[in-house]
Design an enzyme around this catalytic site. Structure first.
Site, PDB file in Angstrom:
ATOM      1  N   PHE A 101    -123.857  40.676  17.380  1.00 20.51           N
ATOM      2  CA  PHE A 101    -124.328  40.712  18.772  1.00 20.51           C
ATOM      3  C   PHE A 101    -125.585  39.871  18.911  1.00 20.51           C
ATOM      4  CE2 PHE A 101    -121.830  44.590  18.500  1.00 20.51           C
ATOM      5  CZ  PHE A 101    -121.143  44.585  19.700  1.00 20.51           C
ATOM      6  N   GLU A 102    -125.734  39.200  20.052  1.00 19.51           N
ATOM      7  CA  GLU A 102    -126.831  38.240  20.201  1.00 19.51           C
ATOM      8  C   GLU A 102    -128.220  38.877  20.250  1.00 19.51           C
ATOM      9  OE1 GLU A 102    -125.026  37.258  24.159  1.00 19.51           O
ATOM     10  OE2 GLU A 102    -127.079  36.690  24.548  1.00 19.51           O
ATOM     11  N   ALA A 103    -128.315  40.180  20.504  1.00 18.70           N
ATOM     12  CA  ALA A 103    -129.641  40.811  20.468  1.00 18.70           C
ATOM     13  C   ALA A 103    -130.111  40.993  19.029  1.00 18.70           C
ATOM     14  CB  ALA A 103    -129.630  42.152  21.195  1.00 18.70           C
TER      15      ALA A 103
END
Lengths: 327, 258
Positions: free
Chosen positions: B50-52
């Site tokens: 996930f990009e976070a």
């Protein structure tokens, strides 16, 4: 392709070296309150908020910033929603770097703020989330840009302020994303000591680089811990004291957002926000009730169900992140 | 025969795309549900990022945000957005998974504005991580409802690159070679892309859908080379796991496909 977006938050690295040379590295107490911390934000400042949209947002600080009626800021709308939506609701900024705005991801978008962004009253420069992350990283490295392989060939590139460069080794085309040195950053953390040493648990988003890149760093923290917490295990130091200008204790300071390992987001309250934002009048009532007519953040928490509600969100969080499912 | 709605159909069909051991960057909503279903049924060793910042979580429920606590349950690493994007830039991510408001024949995606940029009719969130994903991941998969409004000949803003203006355009723009749109899954059909022209082609039609239904909902000429295959309908097992384990609170599967 030439880009036509305005370059915001950029400084020459040598100018920043002079600034950081003068910044105090003494380990002195930076404990203060929200009102004092908000007064560090000056008219025209470029402001960056840590966290990720509905996760680890310094809501307590942002609410206080709105009560202080700050205006004419420039905002980083990076992986943002509750943070920049609140800043937009207070009409605090008129220019912004935008990589993700308005929508609360899977929950939907507040209509009134969508209209506000559509009205043209905020001037935007477009980026991708990666590009914004790398802009902070370039600044954190003390440079003026980083070459990346993203955004090329698109309108996102055209409406950004990036420039194409050629690699001196391979001849490849890269996109140079300009360093972003914010005037002030606000980051909510799990624990900090009075000197500003800070601990973040879970995803870091861009916060380590934001804290390195910013002229002033304001830390809001769930709790204060003794410095031994860091001295005994230096890996706990996500952000070191010498970057930090202010430390404010704000328990539950990210509510109604998700503070990983502490409390889950209040989905019902976020839905109430979205419902209120269906029209101008109900949204103004929401803001009055929850921000402008509150003396402080605790009054807002009380409005939302107080300790009973917070205990529920803590329990929900332990079900999700520790037990891995809802009971 | 199993009964299912459009969203369930799209999720089940999309979940079959990934081979075991594939790496994928995902967003919230339908893409996330499809990857969770794939992890439980077809690709137990799929690497989810996930990009976070979360890497390889065991997802306990549908995330509301790609940074929320569900993405961190039993994750093996919680890093930064740059860490995730650099993983894609180094060539480690096989698939990215996207949606979008408008798509053209070359798979370019608009999620920024409808109308004029300076004073738009509609403003959407913008790129988020989508541009980074689609610029640098090996294969782009899109899952979106099919409509003439969405599948349009000329999109108002290229937020995220497909094949841009056609063969060679990605490379000329400076994007990494051998990348680009791979599949588009809608409530009507599965589309791929023509090797030569880089334009969208019809691959398989979902049960009960006609070629005319697809033509009437597509604002550009879709390449139809031979009689398209029939999509396998969702199986009982796919639907059971989707409803009971992936999305028990009906966060995604009871939304309207529009």
């Amino acid at each position: 392709m030439e880009s036509i977006g305005e370059l915001l938050g950029f400084h020459h690295p040598d100018e920043m070296r002079e600034f950081f040379r003068k910044k105090s590295k003494k380990m002195t107490s930076k404990l203060t309150d929200l009102k004092q911390a908000v007064s560090l934000v000056k008219e025209g400042d470029y402001i960056s908020i840590g966290g990720f949209g509905t996760v680890r947002i310094p809501t307590a600080f942002i609410n206080e910033l709105l009560r202080a009626k700050k205006k004419n800021l420039i905002a980083a709308c990076f992986t943002s929603n509750v943070d920049t939506d609140l800043l937009a609701a207070g009409k605090t900024f008129n220019k912004a770097d935008a990589s993700y705005i308005i929508s609360f991801e899977a929950l939907g978008a507040p209509k009134v703020l969508k209209k506000y962004f559509e009205s043209g009253s905020i001037q935007l420069t477009e980026w991708s989330n990666g590009a914004m992350g790398w802009r902070y990283k370039a600044a954190a490295m003390g440079l003026s840009y980083l070459p990346v392989r993203s955004m090329l060939g698109t309108d996102t590139q055209k409406y950004s302020a990036a420039k194409e460069v050629t690699c001196p080794f391979t001849g490849m085309k890269y996109l140079a994303v300009p360093a972003l040195y914010p005037d002030v950053a606000v980051i909510h953390v799990h624990a900090a000591d009075i000197y500003g040493n800070s601990y973040i648990r879970g995803v870091l988003v861009a916060d380590v680089d934001i804290a390195k890149a910013s002229k002033k760093v304001i830390i809001t923290t769930e709790k204060i811990v003794p410095t031994e917490f860091f001295r005994d295990n230096p890996q706990n130091t996500t952000i070191p004291f010498y970057q930090v200008d202010a430390v404010v204790v704000t328990p539950y300071g990210s509510y109604p957002c998700n503070m990983p390992y502490e409390y889950f987001m209040d989905v019902d309250h976020l839905r109430e926000f979205l419902k209120a934002a269906e029209d101008e009048k109900t949204f103004q009532e929401y803001l009055d009730k929850n921000i402008y007519n509150c003396n402080d953040f605790y009054e807002y928490l009380d409005n939302c169900g107080g300790i009973r509600r917070l205990e529920y969100l803590k329990d929900l969080e332990s079900q999700i992140i520790i037990e891995g499912g809802l009971r | 025969m199993n009964t299912y709605n459009d969203i369930e159909l799209m999720i089940c069909v999309a979940s079959r795309i990934f081979e075991d051991g594939a790496s994928v960057s995902v967003g919230t909503g339908i893409p996330c549900a499809a990857v969770m279903l794939a992890q439980k049924l077809y690709a137990p060793n799929i690497l989810i990022t996930f990009e976070a910042g979360a890497v390889a979580p065991v997802l306990p429920a549908m995330p509301i945000s790609v940074g929320d606590s569900t993405t961190m349950h039993k994750a093996l690493q919680t890093g930064s957005t740059c860490d995730q994007m650099e993983m894609i830039q180094r060539g480690l991510i096989d698939y990215c998974f996207l949606g979008g408001a408008q798509i053209d024949a070359y798979g370019n995606i608009n999620s920024t504005v409808i109308g004029d940029y300076k004073k738009p009719k509609v403003r959407f969130p913008g790129s988020g991580g989508a541009n980074d994903f689609a610029s640098m991941a090996w294969r782009i998969v899109m899952v979106v409802p099919h409509s003439i409004r969405r599948f349009t000949n000329k999109i108002d803003f290229i937020t995220t690159p497909g094949y841009l203006t056609g063969p060679g355009a990605r490379e000329q723009a400076g994007l990494p070679p051998n990348t680009g749109p791979y599949k588009i899954i809608t409530n009507l059909a599965v589309m791929g892309f023509d090797e030569e022209t880089k334009r969208m082609t019809l691959e398989s039609i979902h049960p009960g859908v006609s070629i005319d239904d697809i033509k009437n909902n597509t604002g550009f000429e879709l390449i139809i080379k031979q009689t398209p295959k029939q999509t396998e309908p969702p199986t009982q097992e796919e639907l059971r796991i989707l409803r009971e384990e992936v999305d028990p609170f009906k966060a995604v599967i009871e939304r309207k496909a529009e």
